[in-house]
Design a protein around this motif. Structure first.
Motif, mmCIF file in Angstrom:
data_model
loop_
_atom_site.group_PDB
_atom_site.id
_atom_site.type_symbol
_atom_site.label_atom_id
_atom_site.label_comp_id
_atom_site.label_asym_id
_atom_site.label_seq_id
_atom_site.Cartn_x
_atom_site.Cartn_y
_atom_site.Cartn_z
ATOM 1 N N GLY A 119 69.423 61.726 42.496
ATOM 2 C CA GLY A 119 70.822 61.982 42.826
ATOM 3 C C GLY A 119 71.814 60.925 42.353
ATOM 4 O O GLY A 119 71.596 60.254 41.342
ATOM 5 N N LYS A 120 72.892 60.769 43.130
ATOM 6 C CA LYS A 120 74.024 59.927 42.699
ATOM 7 C C LYS A 120 73.635 58.475 42.383
ATOM 8 O O LYS A 120 74.072 57.944 41.354
ATOM 9 N N PRO A 121 72.807 57.820 43.197
ATOM 10 C CA PRO A 121 72.437 56.440 42.823
ATOM 11 C C PRO A 121 71.736 56.382 41.464
ATOM 12 O O PRO A 121 71.982 55.480 40.659
ATOM 13 N N GLY A 122 70.882 57.364 41.216
ATOM 14 C CA GLY A 122 70.204 57.409 39.916
ATOM 15 C C GLY A 122 71.167 57.700 38.777
ATOM 16 O O GLY A 122 71.025 57.158 37.680
ATOM 17 N N ALA A 123 72.137 58.564 39.049
ATOM 18 C CA ALA A 123 73.127 58.894 38.018
ATOM 19 C C ALA A 123 73.924 57.650 37.630
ATOM 20 O O ALA A 123 74.165 57.385 36.443
ATOM 21 N N ILE A 124 74.335 56.880 38.620
ATOM 22 C CA ILE A 124 75.094 55.645 38.340
ATOM 23 C C ILE A 124 74.187 54.620 37.654
ATOM 24 O O ILE A 124 74.564 54.006 36.639
ATOM 25 N N ASN A 125 72.989 54.466 38.168
ATOM 26 C CA ASN A 125 72.100 53.453 37.578
ATOM 27 C C ASN A 125 71.645 53.822 36.166
ATOM 28 O O ASN A 125 71.382 52.931 35.347
ATOM 29 N N ALA A 126 71.575 55.113 35.862
ATOM 30 C CA ALA A 126 71.241 55.507 34.489
ATOM 31 C C ALA A 126 72.320 55.009 33.528
ATOM 32 O O ALA A 126 72.019 54.512 32.433
ATOM 33 N N ALA A 127 73.569 55.126 33.959
ATOM 34 C CA ALA A 127 74.668 54.625 33.124
ATOM 35 C C ALA A 127 74.569 53.109 32.959
ATOM 36 O O ALA A 127 74.783 52.567 31.860
ATOM 37 N N LEU A 128 74.233 52.427 34.044
ATOM 38 C CA LEU A 128 74.139 50.960 33.973
ATOM 39 C C LEU A 128 72.936 50.532 33.131
ATOM 40 O O LEU A 128 73.011 49.560 32.356
ATOM 41 N N MET A 129 71.824 51.243 33.267
ATOM 42 C CA MET A 129 70.647 50.920 32.454
ATOM 43 C C MET A 129 70.927 51.162 30.968
ATOM 44 O O MET A 129 70.545 50.365 30.111
ATOM 45 N N ALA A 130 71.605 52.260 30.683
ATOM 46 C CA ALA A 130 71.980 52.540 29.285
ATOM 47 C C ALA A 130 72.878 51.426 28.757
ATOM 48 O O ALA A 130 72.717 50.965 27.618
ATOM 49 N N THR A 131 73.793 50.973 29.591
ATOM 50 C CA THR A 131 74.700 49.899 29.168
ATOM 51 C C THR A 131 73.925 48.602 28.935
ATOM 52 O O THR A 131 74.194 47.878 27.964
ATOM 53 N N ALA A 132 72.972 48.332 29.807
ATOM 54 C CA ALA A 132 72.159 47.115 29.634
ATOM 55 C C ALA A 132 71.372 47.170 28.321
ATOM 56 O O ALA A 132 71.224 46.149 27.629
ATOM 57 N N ILE A 133 70.886 48.336 27.972
ATOM 58 C CA ILE A 133 70.158 48.494 26.702
ATOM 59 C C ILE A 133 71.115 48.256 25.526
ATOM 60 O O ILE A 133 70.808 47.506 24.593
ATOM 61 N N LEU A 134 72.281 48.871 25.602
ATOM 62 C CA LEU A 134 73.272 48.703 24.526
ATOM 63 C C LEU A 134 73.741 47.257 24.425
ATOM 64 O O LEU A 134 74.014 46.745 23.329
ATOM 65 N N ALA A 135 73.809 46.573 25.569
ATOM 66 C CA ALA A 135 74.293 45.186 25.608
ATOM 67 C C ALA A 135 73.378 44.241 24.833
ATOM 68 O O ALA A 135 73.825 43.184 24.367
#
Ligand code: RP5
Length: 165
Positions: A119-135
């Motif tokens: 759900g929502k926590p996973g949806a937000i954390n997926a965005a943050l994990m993607a950002t960490a990868i891009l970073a």
């Protein structure tokens, strides 16, 4: 967003958008260009395959796949691209999302899916994990990601100033 998308969000149904909107909102906050589509491993498998096969050539770096129930979407995506695939289990209509969590997380060895929370926590954390990868390969994204984390820390510290009973 105007820039070339770095993250592709796929969801099995329009009904998932209520949750996956939080992925999009978080990516927007971090200035990460993305695109989002409804594409189902069961209902529109050819669309999923076409998207995933072309994603790398179109400049994408991470795919986020959200599905509920017998959730195969993230696994199918991972089978068709070498890009990192992050799976977000949707809460769905039964078992509070445990069905989707187990379907997404229990990938046999060889084709990885990084599975986030239901759900929502996973949806937000997926965005943050993607950002960490891009970073890892982009200094400007790294700065924005660190600033996001820092703001979160400051907010949590300020929350401690509440006069709790
Ligand atoms: C899954 O089935 C979708 O990802 C969604 O979470 C679930 C229900 O879809 P709808 O019946 O609401 O379209 O494939």
């Amino acid at each position: 967003m105007a820039n070339r998308p770095l993250v592709g969000i796929l969801m099995g149904s329009k009904s998932d958008w209520e949750t996956m909107e939080h992925t999009a909102i978080t990516l927007k906050k971090l200035g990460i260009p993305y695109e989002a589509h409804v594409a189902s491993a069961h209902r529109t498998p050819e669309k999923v395959v076409e998207f995933c096969k072309g994603a790398e050539d179109r400049g994408m770096k991470v795919i986020i796949a959200a599905a509920g129930g017998a959730a195969h979407l993230a696994g199918v995506c991972a089978s068709k691209t070498h890009l990192p695939v992050l799976g977000v289990p949707m809460r769905g209509w039964a078992t509070e999302g445990m069905d989707a969590l187990l379907s997404t997380v229990q990938m046999p060895a060889g084709i990885p899916v990084g599975t986030l929370a239901i759900g929502k926590p996973g949806a937000i954390n997926a965005a943050l994990m993607a950002t960490a990868i891009l970073a890892l390969g982009d200094g400007a994204i790294r700065e924005r990601y660190l600033a996001y984390r820092e703001a979160q820390t400051v907010k949590a510290l300020n929350d401690d100033d509440l006069k709790l009973p």
